[in-house]
Every structure is written in structure tokens, then in C-alpha cells.
Enzyme design. Structure first.
Site, PDB file in Angstrom:
ATOM      1  N   SER A   1     -12.989   3.324  -6.492  1.00 20.34           N
ATOM      2  CA  SER A   1     -12.363   2.050  -6.872  1.00 20.34           C
ATOM      3  C   SER A   1     -12.174   1.071  -5.726  1.00 20.34           C
ATOM      4  O   SER A   1     -11.991  -0.121  -5.960  1.00 20.34           O
ATOM      5  CB  SER A   1     -11.021   2.325  -7.541  1.00 20.34           C
ATOM      6  OG  SER A   1     -10.236   3.146  -6.699  1.00 20.34           O
TER       7      SER A   1
ATOM      8  N   LYS B   1     -10.038  -4.500  -8.370  1.00 18.37           N
ATOM      9  CA  LYS B   1      -8.973  -5.409  -8.823  1.00 18.37           C
ATOM     10  C   LYS B   1      -9.499  -6.795  -9.205  1.00 18.37           C
ATOM     11  O   LYS B   1      -8.965  -7.438 -10.101  1.00 18.37           O
ATOM     12  CB  LYS B   1      -7.917  -5.561  -7.727  1.00 18.37           C
ATOM     13  CG  LYS B   1      -7.159  -4.282  -7.397  1.00 18.37           C
ATOM     14  CD  LYS B   1      -6.131  -3.951  -8.456  1.00 18.37           C
ATOM     15  CE  LYS B   1      -5.284  -2.744  -8.065  1.00 18.37           C
ATOM     16  NZ  LYS B   1      -4.474  -2.267  -9.198  1.00 18.37           N
TER      17      LYS B   1
ATOM     18  N   GLU C   1       2.397  -9.357  -8.665  1.00 20.08           N
ATOM     19  CA  GLU C   1       3.093  -8.424  -7.804  1.00 20.08           C
ATOM     20  C   GLU C   1       2.046  -7.738  -6.946  1.00 20.08           C
ATOM     21  O   GLU C   1       0.877  -7.700  -7.296  1.00 20.08           O
ATOM     22  CB  GLU C   1       3.822  -7.367  -8.644  1.00 20.08           C
ATOM     23  CG  GLU C   1       2.944  -6.192  -9.106  1.00 20.08           C
ATOM     24  CD  GLU C   1       1.894  -6.561 -10.146  1.00 20.08           C
ATOM     25  OE1 GLU C   1       2.016  -7.650 -10.748  1.00 20.08           O
ATOM     26  OE2 GLU C   1       0.944  -5.776 -10.340  1.00 20.08           O
TER      27      GLU C   1
END
Lengths: 401, 242
Positions: free
Chosen positions: A380, A94, A117
Site C-alpha cells: 500500500s 491514499k 485528519e
């Protein structure tokens, strides 16, 4: 050129085939147009790109290794390479996107208020981190239910200086957090940039987030060529909104010999988050894409044991990849994801996040077909965040036995 | 000054919503029937509440057309307001049903003009009117484009924000509406935040119409039963439109 033709041409830029577009209230249009200009400018700006890459290298820990998982490979009878996005600062991919977008807000948009969010809190933490680094104000919307489930991440975000606003409307989860972030953006559009966490939302977000994540695939391509002297046979990644998958797919999608596999969450058998596998095309959060909905077009509440996959839609480019056969998408259920989770922990000493554990599980399930093949798994994120869920799962399982 | 009132179909239940909308028609030139959607991003807490309540009570999209058929007998202009996914799901069938039930126009807060040309063509084929939005931050050149795509009226959003009542309207509102009217050929209705007699007076001779939604729904939320809801609405609308 006729006006209609011009309009059709403009639409082409914003769409991936028939998916994508801008389905937003008029009030947001100036912000999206401004953002599109800023993004195209940033992409071409050597100063911007070198600063973004500087932070990714010196601060976030890029490049991440492409690790040859020897033990897992032996057990499964294939060659498994793991792209270690779990080793990045804040523990997931991220941060590639949040540093990119926050830098863009600061340098080009000149906006100092950031909203985001978050579902489980990973994207919220990554945004709060980038804001702390770059001296920006950060507000994170989070569903009331998630606030209760993810106390520690709420605390992390607050510690990083972000304001966390619980959202009590609708199903009180990720999709409602996005709704509320969009409402905030509609209201404070002049001063605020909305850092969306995945390749979802209206144009230019899917393109932009995909650009910031495509560094994963660029590195992985160089690394596998160095290690094997050729392209892999398979690239496997989990898909919620689909940012990590798009990030690694982009570098390989032009080579038809590389099979791209997206793994969605089949959930618990009753409810799921597999929008490509079980959903239908719809319009949601500003974009045309596959969506989990009923026959009226009402959006159904999704479920996955992996909080990061718990989203009823998917990035529009994945919908395009799906329909065009550029990538193939499969769904793996909660129990199988736990198997992938435990497998990687025990064979390699890597505790994966539950999201990529779905991708790991797909590889295990298909190991016969993958025999002797070179397989790249995009890991990830790391699994520390999921220990509560795992404890609960193991507890439930034991009580059943 | 034309009055357009908005109400959420199926709130608090289907039958009550029809009664309330019939009452609203007495005081309105236009009536917007809101179809509840699970993710209403342009709506504030009041309309969100009514939408979620209607869905909880089992509201189905098809019920809207029965309600519309009933209301359109009045000869007044009936509009449907909903989010694009509800229409997109069964586009042709939805629009045909709307036409067959006497609907005049369709308002979609998350559909920009030009985004779905197929939708606009279908609308024009069925002689259904499009209503597109102009916001306070919309550029002048774009107003012309919006006007061209609009076949009903232009919905001018009074504030950058979501639906819901406001104490005061923005100071520059009158000037803004005048500048839209200078460019646009279609009628301009003002909506979002309009909840008081003063608001309507302020816009007299400036806007062609006003749209009132959240304030009406709040009257229903504050009432104990359907009869008191109707009498509260009657009183409110009478004061507003006198």
C-alpha cells in the site's frame, strides 16, 4: 408499509450486517445525506468517473504494476505478486481516495473548503496534494504528538498550501485528530467537506472510500488473470482502518477460492492496534464496528510501529467480513513487521512502508502453508517515511545486544 | 421556564461532583449527569477538559448510578448524558441500572432517532424517556419524525457547533424554536452556548426550558477548591434563575 418497517429498510442500506450505520450528532445528518446523494450521483456520472480516472492515470500514475517478485518467491517457495501502490504519486494508495473525494466536493457538492485528519501524515499529504491540484482550501488536523514526530510531513503539507492544526486534546494522536475534524465539520457543515482517509466513519464514508479504493483490486484482478490465467489463492493486505485492504478485497470477495487475509498490528506485546483480533464490537467515530476498549466502553490508546495502523477501530465492512468469514484477520507484532520490512528491501530492492510490512511478514511466517500458492500482496505504500522509525528501532536493538 | 443543568460525573473527583450536583439541584428542575467518554465529539474544550480529568482520576461508569440514586431522592428529574458506546457496551444492564437508580431520561448526542430501534424499545419498556436533538439545519419533515421518537423532551441545539459558552445567541434562534414548537408535540429545551441571564430572558415564553453545562463547569475550573466552587456555582445559578 409501517413506519417501523421503512425505518428498518433504510437501516439496511447503511449497514454491513450489524456493522456500520450513522452514529453522529443531528447537526451532521444533513451533510451525510447530501454526501450520500452526491456520491450516488458521482458513481453514475460518466463525466465524474472519467475525470477521476484521468487524474489517477495522468497525475497519480495508475495503473500500478502487479510485479512478480521472483527473488522473494524463490526464497519463500511460493509465487508472490506485489501490487505496487507504493509507486503512486505521494507514495501510497491514499491518493486514489483523496482525488476522488476532493473532485466530488468540487464538482458535485460545490464545497471549496476541505478538512482532513492525519496520523503520520500520509493521508494529510495526499489530501493537501489533491487540494493543491484542484484549487481547494485545505485544513488538516493532526495530533500534537504526531506533529512533533512527523515534522517533515507537516512541512510537506504546509508547502502544498494546507493549514495544519495541531490537536492537543485527549491522547494527541490520530483518533483525537478525527474527533477534532468532526467538531470542525459539525461547526462548518454548510461550507466544508470532510475527507476521511479510510473506510471508517458514518455512512456513506465506508462505502465511498471503498469505492474509490476498489480500483486497486479491479486492476490486480485483470493483471493476475493475464499473468497466471487464473485467480490467486491468497490476497494479503494490512488493516488499520482498512482502506487498502478493502480496495483489493472487493474485486475478489465473490470468489470463494480466493482466501482474503487482513493483517492487523499486534504492537509491542502490551499495546496493539488489532481491533478485529482483540477488540469487541462498539460504536466509534460514527460507526458500529470492532473497537479496542475497556469494560466500561472507554476507548484504549492503540499502538503500532506503523503509524498508519495506529487506530483503535476498523472499517465496519471489515467487521462484517470478519464475522461472516469472508476474510480472515490475523495480527503481526512490531518486531515481525521489521522483518518483513528488511526482507522485501533485501530480496527485491523495495523498501515497503511499515504498514504493508506487516502483511509481508504474515506471508513469510506462513510460507509453509502457502507453498507453491499464488499470493498477491497489496503493497500500500513506500517506506521512505519510516526511515526515522527504522533508525530508532535499529538503534534500540543494537543497544540491547 | 424550566432549568436543566449539566455536570460531568467524577469531575474534579467523584465526591466533589456529587456535592456540586446536589447544589445544582436547588436551582434546577432537571439535572443531566454527564458520563465521561474518551472521545466526546460533540463537546467543546470545557466539557472535554472535565471528562478527561474525571477519567484521569479513575472514574468508572458504575459510579454514575450511585450518584443518580442519591440525586433522584430529591424528586427532580435526573437524566444521564453520554456517548453511545458507553451504553452500547452493556446496553440492557446499563439501562436497567439507570432505571433502578431513579433516572428519568437518557441523552445521547451521537445517537439519531431510529438508528437503534432496539435501544428505543428497551427504553420504552423500562419507561425511561428519550431525548433527541433538533439542530438549526434539521429539515421540517424530520422534526416530526424526531418528535415521534422522543418520549422526554426535544433538545434544540442553538448553534451549528459543539458545546460551549457563546457571547450571543444567534439572531434567528427565537424564530427557529417557534417553528420547531409549531411542529412538535413534545416540550422543547434549548441548549449549547447558554451561559447568561440575558440568554434565558431572551428565550422566556419561547422555549420550554434551557440547558446549561459548560458555563457551570467553567465555574468549577476557575475555583481553587470545592468550597469556593460550590459558592461560585450558587452565586452563578442564583443570578441566572432569579
Amino acid at each position: 408499509m409501517e413506519e417501523g418497517d421503512l425505518q428498518r429498510e433504510i437501516l439496511c442500506i447503511m449497514y454491513f450486517g450489524k456493522f456500520g450505520g450513522r452514529f453522529v450528532p443531528e447537526t451532521l445528518l444533513p451533510a451525510l445525506e447530501e454526501l450520500e446523494r452526491a456520491f450516488y450521483k458521482a458513481k453514475k456520472s460518466r463525466k465524474f468517473i472519467s475525470l477521476w480516472k484521468y487524474y489517477l492515470r495522468e497525475y497519480a500514475g495508475r495503473p500500478t504494476p502487479l510485479y512478480f517478485a521472483e527473488n522473494a518467491s524463490r526464497v519463500l517457495g511460493l509465487k508472490l505478486y506485489i501490487k505496487r501502490e507504493d509507486l503512486l504519486h505521494t507514495g501510497a494508495h491514499k491518493i486514489n481516495n483523496t482525488i476522488g473525494q476532493c473532485l466530488l466536493a468540487k464538482m458535485i457538492l460545490k464545497k471549496r473548503r476541505i478538512i482532513a485528519e492525519t496520523g503520520a501524515g500520509q493521508h494529510g499529504v495526499a489530501t493537501a496534494t489533491a487540494c493543491a491540484l484542484l484549487g481547494l482550501n485545505c485544513v488538516v488536523y493532526m495530533g500534537q504528538k504526531d506533529v512533533r514526530r512527523q515534522e517533515i510531513n507537516v512541512l510537506r503539507m504546509r508547502l502544498l498550501g494546507a493549514e495544519v492544526i495541531p490537536v492537543s486534546s485527549g491522547s494527541q494522536t490520530l483518533k483525537d485528530a478525527i474527533n477534532e475534524a468532526l467538531r470542525d465539520w459539525i461547526t462548518n457543515v454548510d461550507t466544508t467537506h470532510y475527507v476521511i482517509g479510510s473506510v471508517v466513519g458514518p455512512h456513506p464514508f465506508p462505502q465511498m472510500v471503498s469505492f474509490f479504493q476498489s480500483i486497486i483490486g479491479e486492476e490486480a484482478k485483470m493483471q493476475i488473470l493475464k499473468a497466471e490465467g487464473r485467480y490467486p489463492d491468497f490476497v494479503v493486505a494490512c488493516v488499520g482502518g482498512g482502506s487498502n485492504a478493502m480496495g483489493i478485497f472487493k474485486a475478489f470477495c465473490k470468489n470463494r477460492n480466493v482466501k482474503l487475509i487482513g493483517v492487523e498490528a499486534a504492537g509491542d506485546g502490551k499495546t496493539h492496534s488489532a481491533s478485529l483480533t482483540y477488540g469487541m464490537p462498539g460504536v466509534f467515530h460514527g460507526t458500529k464496528t470492532y473497537l479496542i476498549q475497556d469494560e466500561d466502553g472507554q476507548v484504549l490508546p492503540p499502538h503500532s510501529i506503523a503509524p498508519g495502523l495506529d487506530y483503535p477501530a476498523v472499517g465496519p465492512e471489515h467487521s462484517f467480513f470478519n464475522d461472516e468469514g469472508i476474510a480472515s484477520y490475523y495480527a503481526v507484532d512490531d518486531n515481525s513487521a521489521i522483518e518483513g520490512f528488511e526482507f522485501l528491501a533485501r530480496t527485491e530492492g523495495i523498501i515497503p512502508a511499515l504498514e504493508p510490512a506487516h502483511a509481508m511478514s504474515w506471508i513469510i511466517k506462513n510460507s509453509k502453508e502457502l507453498k507453491n500458492k499464488i499470493v498477491v500482496l497489496n503493497l500500500s505504500g513506500r517506506g521512505d517515511k519510516d526511515m526515522y522509525i527504522y533508525r530508532e528501532y535499529v538503534g534500540n536493538f543494537k543497544s540491547q545486544v | 421556564m424550566k432549568i436543566c443543568s449539566y455536570f460531568t460525573c467524577g469531575f474534579p473527583d467523584l465526591e466533589s461532583s456529587l456535592k456540586i450536583m446536589s447544589e445544582l439541584l436547588e436551582f434546577s428542575d432537571y439535572l443531566e449527569i454527564g458520563i465521561p467518554f474518551t472521545d466526546p465529539i460533540a463537546d467543546g474544550p470545557t466539557i472535554q477538559f472535565s471528562s478527561f480529568k474525571a477519567l484521569e482520576n479513575g472514574f468508572k461508569v458504575d459510579q454514575t448510578f450511585k450518584v443518580a440514586e442519591n440525586l433522584s431522592k430529591s424528586g427532580k428529574k435526573i437524566l444521564i448524558m453520554t456517548y453511545y458506546n458507553i451504553i452500547f457496551r452493556n446496553k440492557e444492564k446499563f439501562l436497567q441500572n439507570a432505571k433502578d437508580s431513579g433516572v428519568w431520561g437518557i441523552v445521547v448526542p451521537d445517537l439519531l432517532p431510529g438508528e437503534d430501534l432496539d435501544f428505543e424499545e428497551l427504553m420504552s419498556k423500562l419507561n425511561l424517556k428519550t431525548v433527541f436533538f433538533v439542530a438549526p439545519n434539521t429539515k421540517k419533515t424530520r422534526i416530526k419524525f424526531i418528535d415521534k421518537h422522543t418520549t422526554g423532551f426535544i433538545y434544540y441545539i442553538t448553534v451549528k457547533g459543539i458545546t460551549g459558552e457563546r457571547e450571543r445567541l444567534p439572531d434567528e434562534l427565537k424564530q427557529k424554536i417557534k417553528s420547531v414548537k409549531a411542529v412538535a408535540k413534545k416540550e422543547v429545551f434549548a441548549g449549547f452556548g447558554i451561559s447568561k441571564k440575558e440568554h434565558i430572558k431572551e428565550l422566556e415564553n419561547i422555549a420550554d426550558g434551557v440547558i446549561i453545562g459548560s458555563a457551570i463547569i467553567r465555574k468549577v475550573i476557575e475555583s481553587n477548591n470545592i468550597n469556593s466552587a460550590i459558592s461560585n456555582i450558587r452565586q452563578f445559578m442564583r443570578e441566572l434563575t432569579q
